[in-house]
Design a protein around this motif. Structure first.
Motif: not given
Length: 541
Positions: A371, A374, A381, A406
Motif C-alpha cells: 500500500w 502503490r 493496491d 484501501v
C-alpha cells in the motif's frame, strides 16, 4: 556334527516318540554332544513332546524359550497354552510371556483367556518384574474390568458400597502406580509415559524429574554422532525416535523459559533434535542462534552475540519443512542493520514466502508495504488488499482498520436497483450486456459511468473488483471494491462468462460511452436522474 547317538535320537523323534522329542529338544536347548544350540529348533521339538502330554516339555519351554523366539514361530494362542500350564504349575515368570502372547493378539483370544492373562500379569507385577508392571499399566480397560469389584463381592468382603472407591477412580490410580514402579525400575517407555502425562497436566517439576534423566542419557549416547553430522540425517532420526525428539524439544522449551536459562544446554538439546529433522527444533535453534524471538525482537541481551550464519542455516531448514514462522524470522534477520548481508530484496522474498504459508504478521506487513508503494506500481493496491484481507481473516485488528482505507465494501446503488426493477424479460433478451452491467452496479454500488464502461475481464481480480475507467472517462477515480460473499463471487463469475469473448472497449459491440448511456436511458428511462446528474455522480466517484 551329530554323532551316532544324536542321529538315533533324531530318527526316534521324527518317528513320533515323545521321550526322544523331549531329549532332542533339551540338546538343542543347551547345545553340546555334536548339536548346536538353537532355541527355535528346541522349541519345535519340545512343543511336539508337550503335545503328547509330557509336562517336562512345557516346563522347559516356559523356563528357557523367551517371547521373542516364540512369537514368530507359532500361533500365539497355541504357544500361550504351554506358558499358561507352566504358570498354573507354579512357575510365575511364565505368566509374563503368557500375558504378552495373549494381550498382543486380543482379536484372536477369548475374553476368559484375556482375563486370566491379566491376573497372571498382576501376579508377576507384584513380584517386582518391571516389564510386567509396564505391560499391566498399558492394559487400562482390562485393569478397570479386573480391579472394579461387583456390588456383591464388595458386600461379602465387609465393605459397604458407600465406603468403596469409585470404580473409575481406583483403576486409574493403579495404572499410575504400576507405571511409576516400572519407571523407577528403569523401563524407558514408562518414564516417557510419566513425562508425557506431566507435560499434558502442566506439571513442570514432574516433567523435569522424569525428562532430565532420559535426556542426559541421550546426550551422552549421541554426543559423538551429533558432533560428526553437519546436516539432518534419517539415520539419527530413526535411531532417536519421535518420542525422544519430542522430549528434547519440550525440555529445551522449559529451560529456555527460565529467568536465567543455560543457553549452551538448551542449544545442545535443540541441536540433537534438529539434526534428527524436527522442524520445531530447527526453528527454535535458529531463533536461539539469532538471539531473537519469532517476531524478530532481541532476546537474551548480554548473553552473547548472535550468530546469523548459523541462524539462517537452521531457519532455512525449518522453512523448507513448512514452518512459516521460520521464513518470517529470516526476513527479520535480513532487515537488521547490524547484519553484514542486509538485503531488502531478500527481506521481501522471505516475507512473501511466510505470507503465502499463512503467517499473519507477514501478511499484514506485505499488505502495508504494498500500500505504501502503490505509486510505484499500479497493481500494488490490489496486492495490498489481498494480503490485508488474508491477515484480517486471521483476526488482525490493524489489517481490518486498514481495509477501510484501501477499498470500498460492496453496497447498493439506488439507480441500479431502480433500473433493474424496470427490466422485463424482453429487455433482458434485447440488451443482455446492459442488463448484466445494471446487475453488477446493484451488487457493488457502481456509478453509471463505472457500470457502463467497466471492462470486467480486467477488473475482476478474484478477491476484489478493480474499477478504473479513466481511459474512457477522465473525471473518474481508480478504486477497489472487496468481494466478500459467495453470492458476489458467483455473480461475478456468471457475468464474466457473458463478457468472456466480448470487446468491452469503445469499438466493441456496445459502442462508446455516449451510445451506452443513450441505450440505458432508452431501455429504462425512469432511473431518477438525468444524463447530466449521472455524469456529476461519476465526477464525485
Amino acid at each position: 556334527m551329530a554323532n551316532r547317538e544324536d542321529l538315533a535320537i533324531i530318527r526316534a523323534a521324527r518317528a513320533g516318540q515323545a521321550e526322544a522329542q523331549l531329549t532332542l529338544g533339551k540338546r538343542y536347548l543347551f547345545g553340546g554332544n555334536g548339536l548346536p544350540q538353537s532355541l527355535g529348533t528346541a522349541f519345535h521339538w519340545l512343543e511336539r513332546a508337550a503335545r503328547q502330554g509330557l509336562a517336562d516339555a512345557w516346563m522347559l519351554i516356559a523356563q528357557h524359550i523367551p517371547y521373542e523366539v516364540v512369537m514368530p514361530l507359532a500361533k500365539p494362542q497355541d504357544a500361550a497354552l504351554w506358558y499358561e500350564r507352566a504358570f498354573d504349575a507354579g512357575l510365575s515368570k511364565a505368566g509374563l510371556v503368557f500375558a504378552r502372547l495373549v494381550l498382543g493378539n486380543v482379536a484372536q483370544i477369548s475374553a476368559d483367556l484375556k482375563r486370566k492373562a491379566i491376573r497372571a500379569l498382576e501376579v508377576v507385577a507384584r513380584e517386582g518384574n518391571p516389564d510386567a508392571q509396564w505391560l499391566l499399566a498399558q492394559q487400562s480397560p482390562e485393569v478397570q474390568q479386573q480391579s472394579a469389584p461387583s456390588g456383591e463381592e464388595g458386600t461379602a468382603a465387609g465393605v459397604e458400597p458407600a465406603q468403596q472407591e469409585p470404580a473409575a477412580v481406583r483403576p486409574q490410580d493403579e495404572i499410575r502406580q504400576w507405571t511409576q514402579k516400572a519407571a523407577d525400575a528403569g523401563i524407558e517407555q514408562a518414564q516417557h509415559a510419566l513425562a508425557d502425562a506431566a507435560w499434558s497436566q502442566s506439571d513442570i517439576p514432574g516433567f523435569l524429574r522424569r525428562a532430565e534423566p532420559l535426556v542426559d542419557v541421550l546426550l551422552r549416547q549421541y554426543e559423538v554422532v551429533a558432533s560428526q553430522l553437519n546436516a539432518p540425517a534419517e539415520m539419527l532420526a530413526s535411531s532417536l525416535g519421535g518420542q525422544n525428539v519430542r522430549l528434547l524439544r519440550r525440555l529445551a522449551q522449559v529451560r529456555l523459559g527460565e529467568a536465567q536459562p543455560n543457553l549452551l544446554y538448551v542449544q545442545q538439546l535443540l541441536e540433537l533434535a534438529a539434526l534428527a529433522g524436527d522442524r520445531d527444533a530447527q526453528l527454535g535453534l535458529g531463533l536461539l542462534y539469532g538471539r531473537m524471538d519469532e517476531q524478530g525482537e532481541r532476546q537474551f541481551p548480554g548473553r552473547g552475540s548472535a550468530n546469523y550464519k548459523k541462524a539462517i542455516r537452521w531457519l532455512t531448514l525449518a522453512g523448507e519443512q513448512g514452518m512459516a514462522a521460520a521464513w518470517y524470522a529470516l526476513s527479520r534477520i535480513y532487515l537488521k542493520p547490524e547484519f553484514s548481508q542486509r538485503n531488502l530484496v531478500d527481506v521481501q522474498h522471505y516475507l512473501e514466502r511466510a505470507a503465502e504459508m499463512g503467517h499473519m504478521a507477514a501478511q499484514l506487513e506485505c499488505g502495508v508495504t504494498a500500500w505504501r508503494n502503490r505509486r510505484d506500481d499500479p497493481a500494488n493496491d490490489v496486492r495490498a488488499l489481498y494480503w490485508l484481507q488474508k491477515a484480517a481473516t486471521q483476526g488482525s485488528v490493524q489489517a481490518q482498520s486498514l481495509l477501510e482505507k484501501v477499498a470500498d465494501r460492496p453496497g447498493t446503488a439506488p439507480w441500479a436497483v431502480q433500473a433493474r426493477a424496470q427490466l422485463t424479460r424482453e429487455l433482458i433478451n434485447a440488451y443482455p450486456f446492459l442488463a448484466a452491467r445494471i446487475e453488477l452496479a446493484a451488487l457493488f454500488k457502481l456509478t453509471r459511468p463505472e457500470a457502463l464502461l467497466l471492462d470486467l475481464k480486467q477488473a475482476d481480480c478474484g478477491h476484489c473488483l478493480m474499477v478504473d475507467i479513466r481511459a474512457q472517462y477522465a473525471r473518474s477515480k481508480r478504486r477497489l471494491i472487496m468481494v466478500e460473499t459467495g453470492e458476489e463471487r458467483g455473480a461475478l463469475n456468471r457475468i464474466g462468462r457473458l463478457f468472456e469473448d466480448v470487446d468491452c472497449g469503445p469499438f466493441g459491440p456496445e459502442g462508446n460511452y455516449r451510445q451506452r448511456l443513450y441505450r440505458l436511458k432508452a431501455a429504462v428511462p425512469d432511473t431518477g436522474a438525468s444524463v447530466e446528474e449521472a455524469e456529476e455522480q461519476g465526477t464525485e466517484a
